[in-house]
Design an enzyme around this catalytic site. Structure first.
Site, PDB file in Angstrom:
ATOM      1  N   HIS A  62      12.489  48.221   3.229  1.00 35.04           N
ATOM      2  CA  HIS A  62      12.584  48.109   1.770  1.00 35.04           C
ATOM      3  C   HIS A  62      11.641  47.054   1.178  1.00 35.04           C
ATOM      4  O   HIS A  62      11.116  46.230   1.879  1.00 35.04           O
ATOM      5  CB  HIS A  62      14.040  47.912   1.315  1.00 35.04           C
ATOM      6  CG  HIS A  62      14.712  46.653   1.758  1.00 35.04           C
ATOM      7  ND1 HIS A  62      15.881  46.220   1.199  1.00 35.04           N
ATOM      8  CD2 HIS A  62      14.392  45.748   2.701  1.00 35.04           C
ATOM      9  CE1 HIS A  62      16.246  45.102   1.773  1.00 35.04           C
ATOM     10  NE2 HIS A  62      15.387  44.799   2.691  1.00 35.04           N
ATOM     11  N   GLU A  63      11.412  47.184  -0.115  1.00 37.58           N
ATOM     12  CA  GLU A  63      10.473  46.316  -0.848  1.00 37.58           C
ATOM     13  C   GLU A  63       9.053  46.410  -0.290  1.00 37.58           C
ATOM     14  O   GLU A  63       8.338  45.418  -0.234  1.00 37.58           O
ATOM     15  CB  GLU A  63      10.949  44.843  -0.845  1.00 37.58           C
ATOM     16  CG  GLU A  63      12.400  44.600  -1.152  1.00 37.58           C
ATOM     17  CD  GLU A  63      12.860  45.192  -2.472  1.00 37.58           C
ATOM     18  OE1 GLU A  63      12.037  45.624  -3.281  1.00 37.58           O
ATOM     19  OE2 GLU A  63      14.094  45.240  -2.687  1.00 37.58           O
TER      20      GLU A  63
END
Lengths: 596, 596
Positions: A438-439
């Site tokens: 994620h990110e």
């Protein structure tokens, strides 16, 4: 608390390695001192210990559920987050005038590290709220700040970041959600979003979604994306809640880990009106979001680091208590604690080197941010900003890989027990596996580092890092200690090879960007190992220079031992990586789809 | 089936690489041919596809439960295992006279590989039964064979291996369970055991536990352990079931993965009589168990390999279908399948190199076993046995690490989706994490390799491997192809460094065994990479020498590309490992408990 982050080590990183007390000399932090920093940290330990850690497994076993109308989260999560907010941790960095503690980012990160070690899934709601609040703080209108920011800082409203769409994934250029202007200056938002953490729950009075969408007529790609505030409940002029916006929960996503955090699919404006307010200027949404994203990337690296860290402390505790096997061949001798077996010590030492290095790296990034924003000297601000920019992909990715590996080793130290849900380490491993995703996945971070950051400002960023590393090498060389001398020589050599490899890849980028970037992941890994070796040399130098109290001697010996481990076992792994990168190996480019 | 194991590759490994058709020249397998082998394999694919794979996720989500009286397993598991047994797979290797198919071990393993790829958790019941049956077959009395083996081979009784005790873990010297002689020649078994897979369920009429325990007066340590058959239900002379033995389920263990397989804590004879029969001679139990254990270790390596393999095929499929991002900067151009991105191809190529290499290694071990047992030539039998012995820790461990890494990469290819329980890859990753632990942890395998196997028969085993590797190097050198020449040179060099490193460690073993063995895990990893490089060079040579049909061209190009990947990206990693090992690095030995 013993098994979250070792307090002695946190103090060492903050006060000895990073010298955060210096920050109190900046006007912004002049009310602060080691005492105020330590008091915030002590509060964080206390709440994390009492409200977060005891609930962490329960969150995992009793995932949020959705009955078609409401999302149910176990009540202890709300209690924990209320305690977090009441103690002022959401607004920790904000000015006192805004009700904040006006703490440096680095100290705030240290506090967040403790909460995240105790329960990364509970902390996620807070982290998202902090990030969303920051965006409104930076780019929102005064009216938006009054309406949304104030209750967010008080912990009454939570926030989310709403980027991803099912068809687009990481490719934000393909965001399709739309924002139609309405007569009153607001927008009608329509679109489907996925992987929205904290996207629905009843933990807070309201949820403030920060949504990427396109205004009709916007340019294609990333330059046509705007940012909108879309509250779950509309907020009236007097601050009271109005009707619900049409933000419909299309479903909860069931994950391998991070199970205590709701992950949602959200449909905006599919049936009724979903009203959003533009943040800042049209078409600048992605630039704004990236402001938040940079913080989020450091948050991910920090979360990964402390999941590894708490796993290490659990494994250490187990290895000291678990009696099994013996070092002699005498079957009648009593069994020994497994920490006496060299291979168990290897696994603990590797964990120590990974997680203490990773945590120090993340908190160092925190001080860079403090210097970039608040140092009185302009050159210092600029250099810190460039260095932080350069290191952000490393800070996000290196801990996501190596602290995850630490979690795997923590399981291995526990043997069969570590594979069961009776022990915490299996959850840490599952929770941590999200962090390379994620990110911005590790692959995307690698492209960011090699494709952009390494050559930013014509190489000035890299040169600044080189200067810092050179200073540490010089300082280490002043010691007669052969181990330190050897580490210094190794690091100087690794840095030289890194800059040479970067030069070669830079040349290749001009010729054939596709080929030059093909092995960017290897570049990022090698870069990270070099940077963490530097972090370890800095720690080793301090340990050598310390005149410890008897009680502290073991602590510094441990630092020296972990540094030695990193230099002997880890840094040499970059050798073959340099060779591969310089050869501009085209294996992955040449590989054809049909050959798989 | 497309996503279990690629049929073309399995055929390549069996018929081209390992030339299993040659086995049909042995008297034992003279009724067999490629046709009979392939027909068994086709049956395995068909049952695995229809009965195993569709149930694999359900097993994971609906773990076995215990209501205090009975263990409940979803009914599809019994259906799958009944189909497995009915098709003759439990007795696949047994003589036709015993109702078996008299198949070579290698072909049997290929069939098991397919089932395990489809559902490792369901297959575990069968694998344990096969292993337990083998023990009784090898060491049991004729009476025991009639009573237990026959119904096991028919799939009516299942088997377990009951070694581990809570206080002893991997340290079998500390087994405390007891076996008191009874007047009728049987024994009263008492003791607590843990991590007993398949230890309770109602999938079969009876469960045959093979239990390690001590007869009073036995020598301490591993030389005082005996092996007992302890059935869940006693079996009467006429073969009908008698009363239940006191084998009490103390609880089910809840694991990170492998959730479809019951893992149990069992208490033997705590309240009532628990009668066991001695297998073979007293105090020889561990030696017998290790016979089974060697097979179990290959089974673990194979299971790890195919979990990685099926994960790879899932990731490949996803990467071909998922549209995301583009190779050009034109935001209006359509998105491309993610397999077009170099970093995704890197992750797929790494998976391919790991899992095809691992599977070939495990099936090669299968042919070694066939040759060791059934080759007409005595020297060939002996050499094959030594080679198998040497390679067993590698076969167990290398796939457990690298095919697990492949599973992690498969998740990464899926991005956020891969982290959800909607996609199979997250389960493979969880399931596979057990493999570095059970049947002897990786650390124990490393001690076995460096402490015993590498110097077995005064180095003859290693010399035999060297001869085999040398032959492949010679064959590769006959080709003018520069890539193959380069691989051959690299492998020859890696082998030379391995033998030199082994010599140095051998010398150190005489001086300071603790120090020499401290880094055994690194030795095992390096050994494994060298052996798998050899397996890849063999595959590359065959791909080069093949005169493929147009339909087959891509397949061979894929083999060459994966070999090239392994030689350029993986084998060089052994360089720093050699350096570390030769330095006899004492970091882990020097590290003190109090420094952590």
């Amino acid at each position: 608390m013993d098994k979250l982050i070792k307090r002695r080590d946190l103090d060492f990183i903050l006060y000895e390695l990073l010298q955060v007390e210096e920050l109190a000399r900046y006007p912004r932090f002049q009310e602060h001192s080691r005492q105020t920093f330590s008091s915030a940290i002590a509060t964080a330990y206390s709440i994390a210990e009492q409200k977060f850690a005891p609930v962490n497994r329960k969150c995992d076993l009793q995932e949020p559920t959705y009955d078609g109308e409401r999302v149910h989260v176990i009540p202890e999560v709300k209690e924990a987050l209320d305690a977090f907010a009441s103690a002022g941790f959401i607004s920790a960095m904000y000015a006192e005038a805004q009700g904040g503690m006006q703490l440096p980012y680095s100290i705030t990160l240290a506090c967040y590290a403790i909460f995240r070690a105790a329960s990364v899934a509970i902390d996620a709601y807070a982290t998202l709220t902090v990030g969303a609040a920051e965006l409104i703080h930076e780019f929102g209108s005064e009216e938006q700040k009054a309406r949304y920011l104030a209750p967010m800082l008080a912990g009454r409203y939570f926030g989310t970041m709403v980027l991803t769409e099912p068809q687009a994934g990481s490719s934000l250029a393909d965001v399709q959600s739309t924002a139609e202007p309405r007569a009153d200056g607001t927008y009608s938002i329509k679109g489907n979003k996925i992987f929205i953490s904290g996207g629905d729950h009843e933990l807070s009075e309201n949820i403030v979604h920060l949504v990427l969408a396109r205004i009709p007529g916007a340019p294609p790609g990333v330059k046509g994306i705007s940012l909108f505030v879309v509250p779950k409940y509309r907020v009236k002029a007097d601050g009271s809640l109005g009707p619900k916006n049409d933000v419909a929960l299309a479903g909860l996503i069931h994950k391998m880990g991070f199970r205590g955090t709701t992950s949602t699919m959200l449909n905006f404006g599919e049936n009724e009106e979903c009203i959003g307010e533009l943040v800042g200027k049209p078409h600048h949404g992605l630039a704004y979001m990236f402001q938040m994203m940079n913080g989020a990337r450091i948050a991910v690296g920090l979360g990964a680091s402390v999941l590894g860290y708490t796993g290490y402390l659990h494994a250490l505790d187990y290895a000291r208590e678990r009696l099994q096997g013996r070092n002699s061949k005498d079957a009648l001798s009593p069994p020994v604690p497994i920490i006496r077996h060299a291979d168990v010590r290897r696994m603990l030492l590797a964990q120590k080197a990974y997680v203490e290095g990773a945590l120090a790296l993340c908190l160092y990034a925190g001080t860079l941010s403090d210097r970039a924003k608040h140092a009185p000297d302009e050159t210092e601000r600029r250099e810190a900003a460039l260095l932080l920019d350069l290191l952000t992909p490393v800070v996000k990715t290196w801990p996501s890989h190596y602290a995850l590996e630490a979690n795997s080793l923590a399981i291995q130290v526990h043997g069969g027990y570590g594979y069961t849900r009776e022990y915490a380490v299996e959850q840490f491993y599952r929770d941590n596996r999200l962090n390379p995703i994620h990110e911005g996945t590790s692959g995307i971070q690698a492209l960011d580092l090699l494709g952009r950051k390494a050559f930013a400002e014509k190489g000035v960023s890299l040169a600044i890092l080189g200067k810092e590393i050179g200073a540490t090498v010089q300082r280490a060389r002043k010691h007669s200690d052969t181990e330190l001398q050897s580490h210094a020589a190794q690091l100087a050599d690794a840095w030289e090879r890194l800059t040479e490899t970067t030069r070669i890849l830079g040349g290749a980028l001009m010729q054939d960007a596709n080929l030059a970037l093909a092995n960017a992941s290897v570049y990022l890994d090698m870069f990270g190992h070099t940077v963490v070796a530097w972090i370890w040399l800095r720690q080793a130098v301090l340990a050598k220079e310390a005149t410890p109290s008897p009680a502290d001697e073991d602590f510094y010996r441990g630092k020296l031992a972990a540094a030695r481990y990193f230099f002997r076992w880890e840094l040499p792994k970059t050798g073959p990586q340099h060779t591969l990168l310089r050869s501009l190996d085209s294996s992955t480019v040449d590989m054809q789809e049909s050959w798989f």
